[in-house]
Design a protein around this motif. Structure first.
Motif, PDB file in Angstrom:
ATOM      1  N   LEU A 236       0.808  -1.213   0.000  1.00  0.00           N
ATOM      2  CA  LEU A 236       0.000   0.000   0.000  1.00  0.00           C
ATOM      3  C   LEU A 236       0.843   1.267   0.000  1.00  0.00           C
ATOM      4  CD1 LEU A 236      -2.763  -0.985   2.586  1.00  0.00           C
ATOM      5  CD2 LEU A 236      -2.839  -1.182   0.101  1.00  0.00           C
ATOM      6  N   THR A 237       2.139   1.128   0.256  1.00  0.00           N
ATOM      7  CA  THR A 237       3.021   2.298   0.309  1.00  0.00           C
ATOM      8  C   THR A 237       3.432   2.712  -1.103  1.00  0.00           C
ATOM      9  OG1 THR A 237       4.922   0.835   0.572  1.00  0.00           O
ATOM     10  CG2 THR A 237       3.897   1.670   2.573  1.00  0.00           C
ATOM     11  N   ARG A 238       4.126   3.824  -1.198  1.00  0.00           N
ATOM     12  CA  ARG A 238       4.629   4.268  -2.506  1.00  0.00           C
ATOM     13  C   ARG A 238       5.592   3.222  -3.067  1.00  0.00           C
ATOM     14  NH1 ARG A 238       3.555   9.425  -4.031  1.00  0.00           N
ATOM     15  NH2 ARG A 238       2.501  10.755  -2.504  1.00  0.00           N
ATOM     16  N   PRO A 239       5.578   2.995  -4.392  1.00  0.00           N
ATOM     17  CA  PRO A 239       6.338   1.882  -4.976  1.00  0.00           C
ATOM     18  C   PRO A 239       7.843   1.968  -4.791  1.00  0.00           C
ATOM     19  CG  PRO A 239       5.438   3.315  -6.684  1.00  0.00           C
ATOM     20  CD  PRO A 239       4.801   3.728  -5.406  1.00  0.00           C
ATOM     21  N   ASP A 240       8.387   3.163  -4.558  1.00  0.00           N
ATOM     22  CA  ASP A 240       9.834   3.310  -4.361  1.00  0.00           C
ATOM     23  C   ASP A 240      10.228   3.214  -2.896  1.00  0.00           C
ATOM     24  OD1 ASP A 240      10.173   3.640  -7.065  1.00  0.00           O
ATOM     25  OD2 ASP A 240      10.047   5.821  -6.978  1.00  0.00           O
ATOM     26  N   LEU A 241       9.255   2.901  -2.021  1.00  0.00           N
ATOM     27  CA  LEU A 241       9.511   2.724  -0.599  1.00  0.00           C
ATOM     28  C   LEU A 241       9.133   1.302  -0.207  1.00  0.00           C
ATOM     29  CD1 LEU A 241       8.069   6.096   0.773  1.00  0.00           C
ATOM     30  CD2 LEU A 241      10.487   5.473   0.525  1.00  0.00           C
TER      31      LEU A 241
ATOM     32  N   PRO B 258      14.695   6.894  -8.079  1.00  0.00           N
ATOM     33  CA  PRO B 258      13.402   6.704  -7.406  1.00  0.00           C
ATOM     34  C   PRO B 258      12.960   7.984  -6.707  1.00  0.00           C
ATOM     35  CG  PRO B 258      15.157   5.637  -6.172  1.00  0.00           C
ATOM     36  CD  PRO B 258      15.755   6.057  -7.484  1.00  0.00           C
ATOM     37  N   VAL B 259      11.655   8.201  -6.667  1.00  0.00           N
ATOM     38  CA  VAL B 259      11.110   9.395  -6.026  1.00  0.00           C
ATOM     39  C   VAL B 259      10.909   9.146  -4.540  1.00  0.00           C
ATOM     40  CG1 VAL B 259       9.164  10.992  -5.945  1.00  0.00           C
ATOM     41  CG2 VAL B 259      10.003  10.158  -8.153  1.00  0.00           C
ATOM     42  N   GLY B 260      10.270   8.024  -4.206  1.00  0.00           N
ATOM     43  CA  GLY B 260       9.961   7.762  -2.801  1.00  0.00           C
ATOM     44  C   GLY B 260       9.112   8.879  -2.236  1.00  0.00           C
ATOM     45  N   ASP B 261       9.524   9.457  -1.124  1.00  0.00           N
ATOM     46  CA  ASP B 261       8.844  10.635  -0.576  1.00  0.00           C
ATOM     47  C   ASP B 261       9.776  11.839  -0.560  1.00  0.00           C
ATOM     48  OD1 ASP B 261      10.589   9.909   1.373  1.00  0.00           O
ATOM     49  OD2 ASP B 261       9.105   9.636   2.953  1.00  0.00           O
ATOM     50  N   ARG B 262      10.888  11.736  -1.294  1.00  0.00           N
ATOM     51  CA  ARG B 262      11.876  12.805  -1.450  1.00  0.00           C
ATOM     52  C   ARG B 262      12.585  13.146  -0.132  1.00  0.00           C
ATOM     53  NH1 ARG B 262      10.763  14.918  -6.681  1.00  0.00           N
ATOM     54  NH2 ARG B 262       8.609  14.568  -7.319  1.00  0.00           N
TER      55      ARG B 262
ATOM     56  N   LEU C 265       4.269  18.001   9.074  1.00  0.00           N
ATOM     57  CA  LEU C 265       3.629  16.718   8.796  1.00  0.00           C
ATOM     58  C   LEU C 265       4.166  16.161   7.492  1.00  0.00           C
ATOM     59  CD1 LEU C 265      -0.121  17.517   9.618  1.00  0.00           C
ATOM     60  CD2 LEU C 265       1.375  16.020  10.930  1.00  0.00           C
ATOM     61  N   VAL C 266       4.446  14.868   7.474  1.00  0.00           N
ATOM     62  CA  VAL C 266       4.906  14.183   6.267  1.00  0.00           C
ATOM     63  C   VAL C 266       4.164  12.858   6.152  1.00  0.00           C
ATOM     64  CG1 VAL C 266       7.207  15.225   6.272  1.00  0.00           C
ATOM     65  CG2 VAL C 266       6.809  13.104   7.532  1.00  0.00           C
ATOM     66  N   GLU C 267       4.144  12.316   4.958  1.00  0.00           N
ATOM     67  CA  GLU C 267       3.516  11.008   4.767  1.00  0.00           C
ATOM     68  C   GLU C 267       4.289   9.937   5.530  1.00  0.00           C
ATOM     69  OE1 GLU C 267       2.875   9.735   0.802  1.00  0.00           O
ATOM     70  OE2 GLU C 267       1.813  11.552   0.191  1.00  0.00           O
ATOM     71  N   ARG C 268       3.541   8.997   6.082  1.00  0.00           N
ATOM     72  CA  ARG C 268       4.193   7.846   6.704  1.00  0.00           C
ATOM     73  C   ARG C 268       4.900   7.033   5.628  1.00  0.00           C
ATOM     74  NH1 ARG C 268       2.188   6.619  11.818  1.00  0.00           N
ATOM     75  NH2 ARG C 268       0.287   7.772  12.397  1.00  0.00           N
ATOM     76  N   ARG C 269       6.012   6.455   5.997  1.00  0.00           N
ATOM     77  CA  ARG C 269       6.688   5.565   5.058  1.00  0.00           C
ATOM     78  C   ARG C 269       6.147   4.139   5.151  1.00  0.00           C
ATOM     79  NH1 ARG C 269      13.028   6.224   3.695  1.00  0.00           N
ATOM     80  NH2 ARG C 269      12.849   8.183   2.529  1.00  0.00           N
ATOM     81  N   PHE C 270       5.643   3.782   6.300  1.00  0.00           N
ATOM     82  CA  PHE C 270       5.052   2.455   6.476  1.00  0.00           C
ATOM     83  C   PHE C 270       3.784   2.656   7.291  1.00  0.00           C
ATOM     84  CE2 PHE C 270       4.523  -1.887   8.048  1.00  0.00           C
ATOM     85  CZ  PHE C 270       4.828  -2.617   6.923  1.00  0.00           C
TER      86      PHE C 270
ATOM     87  N   PRO D 291      17.221   8.814  -2.902  1.00  0.00           N
ATOM     88  CA  PRO D 291      16.062   9.304  -3.670  1.00  0.00           C
ATOM     89  C   PRO D 291      16.489  10.400  -4.628  1.00  0.00           C
ATOM     90  CG  PRO D 291      16.054  10.273  -1.488  1.00  0.00           C
ATOM     91  CD  PRO D 291      17.202   9.284  -1.510  1.00  0.00           C
ATOM     92  N   THR D 292      15.617  10.764  -5.523  1.00  0.00           N
ATOM     93  CA  THR D 292      15.908  11.836  -6.464  1.00  0.00           C
ATOM     94  C   THR D 292      16.225  13.124  -5.719  1.00  0.00           C
ATOM     95  OG1 THR D 292      15.021  13.151  -8.300  1.00  0.00           O
ATOM     96  CG2 THR D 292      13.462  12.422  -6.641  1.00  0.00           C
ATOM     97  N   THR D 293      17.118  13.907  -6.279  1.00  0.00           N
ATOM     98  CA  THR D 293      17.468  15.190  -5.663  1.00  0.00           C
ATOM     99  C   THR D 293      16.538  16.309  -6.115  1.00  0.00           C
ATOM    100  OG1 THR D 293      19.041  15.609  -7.451  1.00  0.00           O
ATOM    101  CG2 THR D 293      19.893  14.566  -5.457  1.00  0.00           C
ATOM    102  N   ILE D 294      15.614  15.996  -7.006  1.00  0.00           N
ATOM    103  CA  ILE D 294      14.664  17.001  -7.494  1.00  0.00           C
ATOM    104  C   ILE D 294      13.601  17.245  -6.431  1.00  0.00           C
ATOM    105  CG2 ILE D 294      12.936  17.536  -9.252  1.00  0.00           C
ATOM    106  CD1 ILE D 294      14.507  15.753 -11.174  1.00  0.00           C
ATOM    107  N   ARG D 295      13.331  18.500  -6.124  1.00  0.00           N
ATOM    108  CA  ARG D 295      12.294  18.860  -5.168  1.00  0.00           C
ATOM    109  C   ARG D 295      11.221  19.668  -5.880  1.00  0.00           C
ATOM    110  NH1 ARG D 295      14.695  15.484  -3.248  1.00  0.00           N
ATOM    111  NH2 ARG D 295      15.790  15.377  -1.246  1.00  0.00           N
TER     112      ARG D 295
END
Length: 355
Positions: free
Chosen positions: A27-32, A290-294, A315-320, A111-115
């Motif tokens: 259910l998490t982001r595919p790069d995590l 990979p993007v992940g959550d940056r 606040l940030v998205e949970r990783r798990f 992760p990608t360095t692009i923000r």
């Protein structure tokens, strides 16, 4: 009757928690993967599938042991063991997650360095309007005023009745319930103002906004439920022997039902709404990072606690997990934690002072 219902409810919630942990890696982001940033496609590789199988086998084992410990504790020590039993179940699931995370760490990639940053105010308002957000506090104030003028009595440990004066009970009720409601309201506000979006444009951005609004709606429902439950417990006299306890039982049974509905709704969307995009991130080609959550893996302590002084987001998205977690490097995060702690601490301290 009520203690038995509380114990059963805690057991059901613990089982649901384990079921969520079973499906969570998908259910998490595919790069995590188990709170670690990994290369595209690693989750579907032979090594990734092997880690998932071992994780689920260990999860079943530790959950079964935790449930047996919970049942034994309630049988020998009574309903007072319920909080400890819930902690045991959560700790068991975390153990399985942590072991899997250690197996994934050797495969971590930067992760990608692009923000990406949002340059507009879309989605920066509290969902459902100010009246919906303030209604729980209005009910809280009305109930506190009633308790201030009437008072009540509650049963303490061992069934001993503790008589409260109106102002004393009103103060306890207002501080304990108000602290939790304020914390949840701050989180809802933070979802509109303190969250850094992973994607600031494209279809991924709009699905992320939908996930954020859905999470905010669920928290608002929780606020109403807490207000209803706390008001009923304080305002209605303790039932005597033979008196009906139907509403009290219904309120406790409603908790796992609400939890199940929330889990199903968020799981349908996937973390950050990623399942609405077919489980793919923007720019997820083989040649791109990979993007992940940056965020950097080093900022995630034990994979669940986020601490990053360089990140202005509170606040940030949970990783798990589903939803959001706090950036403990921000003062607002500790304010929310302290407000949540008021809920259980105020009644306990107040009852001890009255002995």
């Amino acid at each position: 009757m009520v203690p038995l219902v509380i114990a059963i409810t805690a057991g059901v919630v613990g089982t649901m928690h384990a079921a969520l942990f079973w499906f969570m890696p998908r259910l998490t982001r595919p790069d995590l993967y188990f709170a670690v940033t990994v290369a595209h496609g690693f989750r579907e590789s032979a090594e990734g599938r092997s880690i998932l199988r071992r994780y689920r086998a260990e999860l079943v084992l530790v959950t079964a042991l935790a449930l047996m410990a919970f049942i034994a504790g309630v049988f020998w020590l009574g309903v007072g063991f319920v909080p400890a039993g819930v902690f045991i179940q959560v700790a068991a699931a975390f153990l399985a997650f942590y072991r899997a995370r250690r197996r994934v760490l050797p495969h971590s990639v930067p992760p990608t360095t692009i923000r990406e940053a949002e340059l507009h105010s879309e989605g920066r308002t509290v969902p459902h309007g100010r009246f919906a957000a303030s209604a729980p506090f209005i009910v809280l104030g009305v109930c506190a005023a009633y308790l201030w003028t009437h008072g009540a009595s509650i049963r303490g440990a061992g069934g001993r009745r503790i008589v409260w004066t109106g102002p004393a009970l009103a103060t306890v009720y207002f501080l304990s319930t108000g602290g939790i409601l304020t914390a949840l309201t701050l989180i809802r506000y933070g979802m509109s103002h303190w969250v850094r979006s992973v994607h600031a444009r494209g279809a991924e951005h709009f699905t992320e906004l939908k996930f954020r609004r859905t999470s905010s709606t669920i928290i608002l429902v929780v606020e109403y439920f807490i207000t209803l439950q706390a008001s009923w417990i304080c305002l209605v006299p303790r039932p005597v022997a033979g008196a009906p306890e139907g509403l009290v039982v219904a309120l406790f049974l409603l908790a796992p039902v609400l939890a199940l509905v929330a889990i199903v709704v968020l799981a349908h969307l996937g973390q950050g709404g990623v399942r609405m995009n077919g489980g793919k991130e923007a720019g997820s080609g083989e040649a791109s990072a990979p993007v992940g959550d940056r965020t950097r893996d080093s900022c995630w302590k034990l994979g669940i606690f986020y601490f990053n002084r360089d990140d202005s987001a509170a606040l940030v998205e949970r990783r798990f997990g589903l939803g959001y977690t706090l950036n403990f490097a921000r003062p607002a995060a500790w304010v929310i934690v302290l407000l949540v702690m008021l809920g259980p601490l105020v009644p306990v301290l107040a009852s001890r002072l009255r002995r």
